[in-house]
Each structure stands twice: as structure tokens, then as C-alpha cells.
Scaffold this motif. Structure first.
Motif, short mmCIF file in Angstrom:
data_model
loop_
_atom_site.label_atom_id
_atom_site.label_comp_id
_atom_site.label_asym_id
_atom_site.label_seq_id
_atom_site.Cartn_x
_atom_site.Cartn_y
_atom_site.Cartn_z
N GLY A 62 4.06 50.78 -2.29
CA GLY A 62 5.26 51.19 -1.56
C GLY A 62 5.42 52.68 -1.41
O GLY A 62 6.54 53.18 -1.37
N GLU A 85 5.70 46.26 -4.14
CA GLU A 85 5.71 47.55 -4.84
C GLU A 85 5.98 47.29 -6.31
O GLU A 85 6.92 46.58 -6.67
CB GLU A 85 6.78 48.47 -4.25
CG GLU A 85 7.19 49.64 -5.11
CD GLU A 85 6.03 50.50 -5.59
OE1 GLU A 85 6.03 50.89 -6.77
OE2 GLU A 85 5.12 50.77 -4.77
N LEU A 89 10.04 52.12 -4.38
CA LEU A 89 9.43 52.76 -3.22
C LEU A 89 9.33 54.26 -3.47
O LEU A 89 10.25 54.86 -4.03
CB LEU A 89 10.24 52.50 -1.96
CG LEU A 89 10.34 51.04 -1.47
CD1 LEU A 89 11.10 50.98 -0.15
CD2 LEU A 89 8.97 50.41 -1.33
N ASN A 220 10.39 44.53 -4.61
CA ASN A 220 10.15 45.42 -5.76
C ASN A 220 11.28 45.23 -6.77
O ASN A 220 12.42 44.97 -6.38
CB ASN A 220 10.06 46.88 -5.30
CG ASN A 220 11.38 47.43 -4.79
OD1 ASN A 220 11.89 46.99 -3.75
ND2 ASN A 220 11.95 48.38 -5.51
N THR A 253 -2.35 51.57 -2.66
CA THR A 253 -1.70 51.80 -3.95
C THR A 253 -1.91 53.20 -4.52
O THR A 253 -1.69 53.42 -5.72
CB THR A 253 -2.18 50.76 -4.98
OG1 THR A 253 -3.61 50.78 -5.04
CG2 THR A 253 -1.72 49.37 -4.58
#
Length: 870
Positions: A62, A85, A89, A220, A253
Motif C-alpha cells: 500500500g 497492505e 497505507l 489493511n 511491497t
């Protein structure tokens, strides 16, 4: 100076608690271990949204890059886009980034990435309602040496035929854009309007808002705990909240890329680098300005500097001896919970840059420092990201290794989205292909090259640049030890390959220049050798595959636009994209019924192999595909005396009648089994000899011994490039790539539109042919002095930009500069006059009939015709 040091040290004590054992700042721990199935429903409810168990695309990560990929996919109409995520974020490199944005990039293809990013950022706030904090005061790259001035002129000619606005300016204009600058050492500047900076956090949130607007789901905290491929090419993505079955996954990532890659068996060559920047308090002289300062990049000082509110933000790139790698993360992984944390700052590492910045911008001497940021950014060995589908598994994509993630995010998100949705890349970006690395790019290579790339961030960018850290790798040809001290070596996909060879009295070594340099004379000597006697070249870096099995012919007929060669024959074939652009050029030989040997360029090894493997898997072809690149060495022998030399070493009949052009035979040379193909990329009489690596030296030494009376010697890649251009041979990556179709590139001879097989791109080419071409590849001579075209230069006609060169070199046979160039059809007639821009000057050029020098097979054929008539 002492005042600055005191302020910095106070700030460090106040804000940055040092955790010296791991060189990290402490933070909370985020769990990354898998939960039991019984806990998944509870975890899912914690997300406060419905969990999806299927998706078209799962984007992992994210940061600004990952969120941009999700945004573009969703906006492009892809349903069921999910982003996962692990924590928040922006956690990672995004949240602490300096946020620089620029249209500029020295590479041709990445200019398009930057352009797409900038145009997105300019409209994103209006589209999503989320502020992004975009500032566009422009930027200036400062030249304070003659080499820098040449570099800027070099970059100008590479920009004029692109869409980006850019100007070469004098010291007065530089000072106007940055009035706080000491211009005593400023010779010139490269000004790019529209450049500036953006708030990375706000940018990411705006992209996330846009992604959600178009139907994407963002989960997330949702760490990925396992990735399992399914038999039909899909992926089971496991998280503590449950498993998602996805058609494809995108690894975005950041500095966790290696850990995600390891879940499926990859060791991605990425490594975190410590990057520091300093933020000042309000500077009265800055506050008094009526407009925002342009961003400056002092290339000799190796730092960037921009306005931050009423103060300044300054970020250096230390040299390779002082910079710091977080190499422990490569070996041990990223510490659990690390995300929005920093490293301990180290002022000593950057003091020489601080001093240079204070000399260039004197107000820095009395500025108060309010913050020092030292955080991880991710580097690959060559500093370019790894973008696209990965070879070796199906439907695994990467968007990793971004040293400049903020400016790349928008354009890369669009690039990947277009590729995923349309089945082919929107334009050529092979320099970022994730498959350019292999097992040879091990940890020691990665660390050495990342250190070099960071330290060389602002070195002069010369043509034909070579960097020597981490070399050689384990990829050494069977003749490397015999040649390494005799030649200037180049680096090609992990291999060392001779560029040119030394003789007594030569000015040896790597001496880059924008003009003709120390290799110019020796390369002419090698060209003469091949044209008049016989030369040997190491071509081992060629990528080599075998394709065999029941459906091998059927698969290759689908992949390639040419017909397949018969057993014992060789041809040149092209793989095309669905829209008819050139994805690859490959030399194909049918060794035995249904068994083929495919040869492609060194830089295309993983790129082409992935395309072939994916088509085989998607089409269900019964074939066996092998990569034999490291198993086979290749020696090329070329020149009018090449047959005489080889004939001394074999009983095989090598005459024109006994061994015809584009034929292949298994022969014995000096008692060694060799696969010989009568072909030479010099265009002269010659053979390529495919030999087991362990036997290469034996064959090489035998040829050199038996060829003494014929004047045999070595030649390198630079000579081969000049000779191929004289013969009018196109090169993949230059005259043809994913930005060109084969018809405009003049490859009609190799494209068999009437063959029965429905090859990829056939329908598109038929349509292109029916509509007519908008440009054509032309062959031009250039009236130069001490400089030669190399490709990507701007072409002018009547004061307007009309095209660009694709490759160029000096023709030693005709004593003039040559180039290939794309021009509008109305300017392609023989005799047409144009101008080629080189280092700020426009040189006269003229379209000529190709080739300048006939190939040996053509000359031989004409001689036979003449004799027959007489």
C-alpha cells in the motif's frame, strides 16, 4: 558550521532515539504470522468490510506504487481489484519520501513514465477531491563543468523529439529561477518547467480514494502470509483474514519485496539504502520571495534542494565509500513491525555535501535545522525498478525496486494496468524488465552494485557507460580468462564481453566521452581485420533456448511471423505483440525434427523466455522448453579467410556448395564437437560456433594457432556494431522494439502474412498494411566531425522536429557517420536532406540507398551472376 552541528545534534537527541544494535528506531510490532482458520472470521470483522475470497488482481503493498496500480486497474475497468497492505497505507518508503517530481529522465523510455505520472498528479485532486500538495515551480539541473555542459546538450537532443518541455539555459536564467544561488561556478542549466514536488502521503490517499471510487477494495492491516500457485495459473493469497483466489498477483511491497518473492522461491535483487535529507526552519530570504524557488540539482555536489514552506529541504547522495546499505535485511529480513520508522541519522556521512550546498546556496549557512530524516529506499543493482510479469511462474507481476517511487508511481501504475488489461506493454520498457536479472545477481553483486549506483547517482551520464563494481559475476565464458587482459570489457546480462581489443601503443582502458575517444582507432583496425582477413569474437552472452516436443513446430508457428526453418536450416524470425509490434527478434534453427535452437540477445534472455513459456502454458502446447544460455559458449569467426582457418581444423566440406549460408551442421573442430551455423552479424563470410563451455578455449586456441598465416585476430562488439550498420542490419532494441511494427522497420522479408498459421499480431499487421505507414525507417549519412550518432538523437527539417535516429556509428569502410532513423514517408526518398542534432549542433544528413556495403552472400551471388553472363 558549529551552530549547524549543535542544532542537528540537539534535534537528534530530542526526536530520534537510537537503537544502535539494529541501527533502527523502535516502533510497535505488527503481527505477520498466519492465524488459525478459526480466527479468520474475527480478523475479517476487524477490517469492518466484507472480505472477498476471489479477485481478478491482488496488489500486495500500500505504498504509492501499489495504490497507483490498483487505481489504474480499477479505473481501466478491471473488476474485483483488491489491494492488501500489511499495516497502514504509505508505511515504508512512501511516508518519509522527499516527494520530488520531474518530467526529466535521462533514459528515453522512462521519460514516458515520468510524463504520465506528472499528468496524473496535475489532475488527480480535481478527479478525487483529495488534495495532493503538488507544487510545480520547475527544476534546474546545474552544470559547473564542461563535461556537464556536454551532458546537458546530449540530453537536449534526446528530448526534442519527445513530448517533454525542456530548455538549455545560461547562468542568468538559472539565477532568475533560483535567486538565492551563488552562480560563480554555474556554467549552464537544464530547465524543466512543471517539475517540483508533491506530498507523498496525500498523493497515496488520493490514489486510494480514486481506486475505491472505481470499485477497488483496500484491506489493511492485511499482511500476506503465503502465496500458493494453482494448477490453472491462479494464486491463493493467504492472509490472517482468509484466502483470496486471484487470477494474478502484483508484488508492490517496496523493501519487503524480497520477503514476498521468497514465498514463491525468488530472491529478488533489491536492497534498502539509507537516504538522508535535512529540513530547515523558516529562512527569511526564502520567506521574502514572491514566488516559489525552482528545485535545483547540483550535480557536482550530488544533492537536490527545494523550498519547503518558508524553509529549505536538502538531500545528498553520498559517495559509495560513505553510503550505507541495510544489508542485514537482505540476509535476515525486515524487522517485524517496521513501517513508519527511521534509521539513526549520521551527519558525518553527508558533511562534504552540506558544505558544497552552503557554498552554492549561502543562506544555508545560517539556517536552523528542524529535522533530519534518514529512511530506507529500495535499490536494484542498476537503480531501475523491476516492472512486469516474472519468468518462471504464471501471473506473478512485480512493481518493486523503486529508488524514486513517488515520481514513478503514476506512470508505472498506468503502464502495468495497460499491460494487464491489453495483454502487451503499452510501450518499450525493457530496461525495467524484472527478468533482466538471474541467479548470477547474488547478494555480493547486489550489494556492490547498489552501493555503486547510489554513489554514482549524479555522475556524468556518458554514452556507452560502463560501471565496474561487482564484476565479474560467475557468468564467465570459456575464453574469458584468455581475453580479459587484452580487451576493454563490457557487461552484458552478467557476462563479460570484449568491446574492443588493445594493441601496443594504444591508449587503453575505459575512457568515456561524448565525442570520439580512445577506442575509435582500434575499432577501425578491427573492422578492417574482418573485412580483409579474419577475426574471432566471443558471442557467449547470446541467450539460447531449446524447444522440442510434439507441439514444438505448432507453438513456434504461432509465436513467430516467419515460417519455421526446415531441419538443418536457420532463419531470422520475429515475435510480435497482438497489436503487431516487435516483441523480439530470434534466430531459429531446426536441429532435428521437432527440435529447435533459439538464439536471442543477451539482454532479452528472461524477457523472451517468459513470452514463449506463457504462450506455451496458455495454449496448452505439449513442449519442453529449456534455457541453455550458460551451458553453451559461442565463438563467431568472420572475414574472407574464415573458411580457410576452419577448414584446417575439420574434415567437413565448408565450401559454398558443401556448407551453404543459413545452414547448420554438427561438426568436429580440433577434435571438439561443435554446432556450426553459417551466419555472421558482421555481414561477412562467417560462422557461429556453439560449443560446450568447457571446450571453448580449446577451439579458440586452435583457431588462433591455425589462423596465423591468414592474419587472424580478435574483434569486439563495437566493431561488430559498425559492420552490421554498414550492411543495413536492423538491431532489436534500436530499429525495432515494442514501439515499432515490422513493416515500418523494413522487416517485410521476414514477415509471412500469407503463411497458414495465425501467428500473434497477424491480423493487426494486415490492418496496418492496409491503412499505410505513418513513418518509415531510413538509412542516412551524417556529415560530422569528432562525434558520431549513437541513437535517439533528434532529426530536424526546415526548423521542425521530424524524427529520431535509432542507432548510429562510424563507417570505417566509407569514412563517414551512418545512422538509421525514423522519418515521415514523404522524407524517406533517397537524396532527401535533413539535419541530425548532436551536442547542441545540427549536422547535415542525407537519406541514402541501403546498404552502404553489400553482405558477403550478396557479393558472392552477384559475382556468380557476372561470371555466368561473361
Amino acid at each position: 558550521m558549529s551552530r549547524i552541528l549543535n542544532l542537528i545534534n540537539c534535534q537528534l537527541r530530542r526526536d530520534l532515539s537510537a537503537c544502535r544494535g539494529r541501527d533502527l528506531l523502535p516502533s510497535r510490532t505488527i503481527c505477520c504470522t498466519s492465524r488459525k482458520q478459526a480466527e479468520e472470521s474475527d480478523a475479517s470483522s476487524a477490517l469492518r468490510k466484507r472480505w472477498k475470497d476471489t479477485a481478478d488482481t491482488v496488489v500486495i503493498g500500500g505504498g504509492c506504487v501499489g495504490v497507483s496500480v490498483a487505481y489504474h486497474l480499477a479505473k481501466g475497468g478491471v473488476k474485483d481489484v483488491v489491494l492488501l497492505e500489511k499495516s497502514d497505507l504509505t508505511a515504508g518508503s512512501t511516508w518519509h519520501a522527499a516527494g520530488l517530481t520531474t518530467y526529466y529522465h535521462p533514459g528515453i523510455n522512462l521519460k514516458k513514465v515520468h510524463y504520465d505520472s506528472m499528468k496524473l498528479y496535475e489532475r488527480l485532486e480535481a478527479e478525487t477531491g483529495q488534495a495532493v500538495g503538488l507544487h510545480q515551480p520547475g527544476s534546474v539541473r546545474i552544470a559547473s563543468s564542461s563535461a556537464r555542459v556536454d551532458e546537458m546538450k546530449y540530453q537536449m537532443t534526446r528530448t526534442h523529439w519527445n513530448v517533454t518541455e525542456q530548455y538549455f539555459i545560461g547562468p542568468e536564467k538559472v539565477h532568475e529561477l533560483f535567486p538565492l544561488l551563488n552562480i560563480d561556478k554555474v556554467l549552464a542549466g537544464l530547465y524543466t518547467p512543471g517539475d517540483g514536488h508533491i506530498d507523498p502521503y496525500s498523493l497515496t490517499m488520493a490514489l486510494a480514494a480514486g481506486a475505491r471510487m472505481h470499485g477497488a477494495q483496500i484491506y489493511n492491516p492485511a499482511p500476506v502470509t503465503a502465496l500458493n500457485p494453482t494448477a490453472d495459473g491462479k494464486w491463493d493469497v493467504q492472509t490472517p483474514h482468509g484466502t483470496i483466489r486471484a487470477n494474478r498477483i502484483v508484488n508492490a511491497t517496496g523493501f519487503w519485496a524480497r520477503e514476498v518473492g521468497k514465498m514463491i522461491g525468488f530472491e529478488h535483487p533489491t536492497i534498502p539504502v539509507h537516504h538522508q535529507y535535512i529540513v530547515t526552519a523558516t529562512v527569511p530570504e526564502v520567506k521574502a520571495l514572491k514566488k516559489e524557488l525552482a528545485v535545483i540539482r547540483d550535480l557536482e555536489g550530488s544533492y537536490y534542494l527545494r523550498q519547503e514552506r518558508d524553509g529549505l529541504l536538502f538531500g545528498p547522495y553520498e559517495n559509495m565509500e560513505k553510503m550505507v546499505l541495510q544489508d542485514s535485511w537482505v540476509r535476515d529480513g525486515v524487522p517485524p513491525g517496521f513501517g513508519k520508522e527511521l534509521f539513526e541519522s549520521d551527519l558525518d556521512r553527508i558533511m562534504e555535501h552540506v558544505e558544497m550546498a552552503m557554498e552554492m546556496v549561502p543562506v544555508l549557512k545560517k539556517a536552523d535545522i528542524i529535522n533530519i530524516v534518514s529512511g530506507p529506499i529500495t535499490y536494484t543493482p542498476d537503480l531501475l525498478p523491476m516492472v512486469g510479469p516474472h519468468q518462471g511462474v504464471r501471473n506473478y507481476w512485480t512493481a518493486i525496486g523503486f529508488g524514486y517511487g513517488v515520481i514513478h508511481a503514476g506512470g508505472i501504475g498506468k503502464f502495468l494496468s495497460d499491460w494487464i488489461r491489453n495483454g502487451e506493454p503499452p510501450y518499450d520498457l525493457i530496461e525495467c524488465d524484472p527478468n533482466r536479472y538471474g541467479k548470477w545477481s547474488d547478494e555480493s553483486f547486489l550489494c556492490a552494485k547498489a552501493r555503486e549506483s547510489y554513489g554514482f547517482n549524479n555522475v556524468v551520464g556518458y554514452p556507452k557507460e560502463e560501471r565496474f563494481a561487482g564484476r565479474p559475476t560467475h557468468r564467465k565464458s570459456g575464453v574469458y580468462e584468455l581475453l580479459k587482459d587484452k580487451a576493454s570489457m563490457g557487461f552484458h546480462a552478467g557476462w563479460e564481453q570484449p568491446h574492443w581489443f588493445y594493441k601496443p601503443g594504444d591508449d587503453i582502458g575505459y575512457k568515456p566521452s561524448f565525442r570520439r575517444t580512445n577506442w575509435f582507432g582500434p575499432v577501425g583496425r578491427e573492422c578492417k581485420l574482418v573485412m580483409e582477413k579474419v577475426g574471432v569474437i566471443d558471442l557467449t552472452p547470446f541467450a539460447k533456448y531449446t524447444v522440442k516436443g510434439k507441439d514444438s513446430h505448432k507453438l513456434l508457428d504461432r509465436l513467430f511471423a516467419n515460417t519455421m526453418p526446415k531441419v538443418g536450416l536457420t532463419n531470422i524470425s520475429h515475435m510480435l505483440t497482438p497489436t503487431g509490434r516487435v516483441f523480439a527478434e530470434v534466430t531459429i534453427t531446426q536441429l532435428a525434427p521437432g527440435e529447435f535452437l533459439l538464439i536471442t540477445g543477451s539482454g532479452s534472455e528472461g524477457h523472451d523466455l517468459r513470452w514463449i513459456e506463457d504462450e506455451a502454458a496458455d495454449g496448452g502446447y505439449d513442449v519442453d522448453i529449456g534455457n541453455v544460455t550458460e551451458d553453451l559458449g559461442v565463438l563467431g569467426i568472420a572475414g574472407p579467410n574464415s573458411r580457410k582457418v576452419l577448414q584446417k581444423l575439420t574434415d567437413e566440406d565448408l565450401s559454398d556448395a558443401g556448407f551453404k549460408f543459413l545452414h547448420c551442421k554438427s561438426i568436429q573442430l580440433a577434435g571438439v564437437p561443435v554446432r556450426a551455423i553459417r551466419i555472421s552479424y558482421t555481414g561477412e563470410l562467417g560462422w557461429e560456433l556453439y560449443i560446450e563451455q568447457k571446450n571453448m578455449a580449446t577451439v579458440y586456441q586452435a583457431m588462433m594457432k591455425e589462423g596465423k598465416d591468414e592474419g587472424i585476430d580478435n574483434f569486439g562488439v563495437y566493431a561488430m556494431s559498425s559492420l552490421r550498420l554498414e550492411k543495413g542490419f536492423r538491431g532489436w532494441g534500436a530499429e525495432m522494439n515494442c514501439d515499432t511494427n515490422p513493416l515500418e522497420a523494413g522487416l517485410d522479408y521476414f514477415i509471412k502474412l500469407n503463411k497458414p498459421a495465425d501467428f500473434i499480431g497477424k491480423a493487426a499487421l494486415q490492418e496496418i498494411k492496409a491503412k499505410g505507414l505513418k513513418r518509415k525507417l531510413s538509412y542516412i549519412t551524417v556529415d560530422t566531425d569528432d562525434i558520431d550518432p549513437e541513437g535517439n538523437e533528434t532529426i530536424w527539417h526546415n526548423g521542425k522536429v521530424v524524427g529520431n535516429t535509432t542507432s548510429g556509428a562510424y563507417s570505417y569502410s566509407s569514412q563517414q557517420s551512418l545512422a538509421f532513423a525514423y522519418l515521415p514517408p514523404e522524407l524517406c526518398s533517397v537524396g532527401q536532406k535533413v539535419e541530425v542534432e548532436l551536442l547542441g549542433r545540427k549536422y547535415r544528413a542525407m537519406v541514402i540507398q541501403e546498404p552502404l556495403v553489400l553482405t558477403e552472400p550478396t557479393r558472392t551471388r552477384l559475382q556468380k551472376k557476372t561470371k555466368g553472363k561473361s
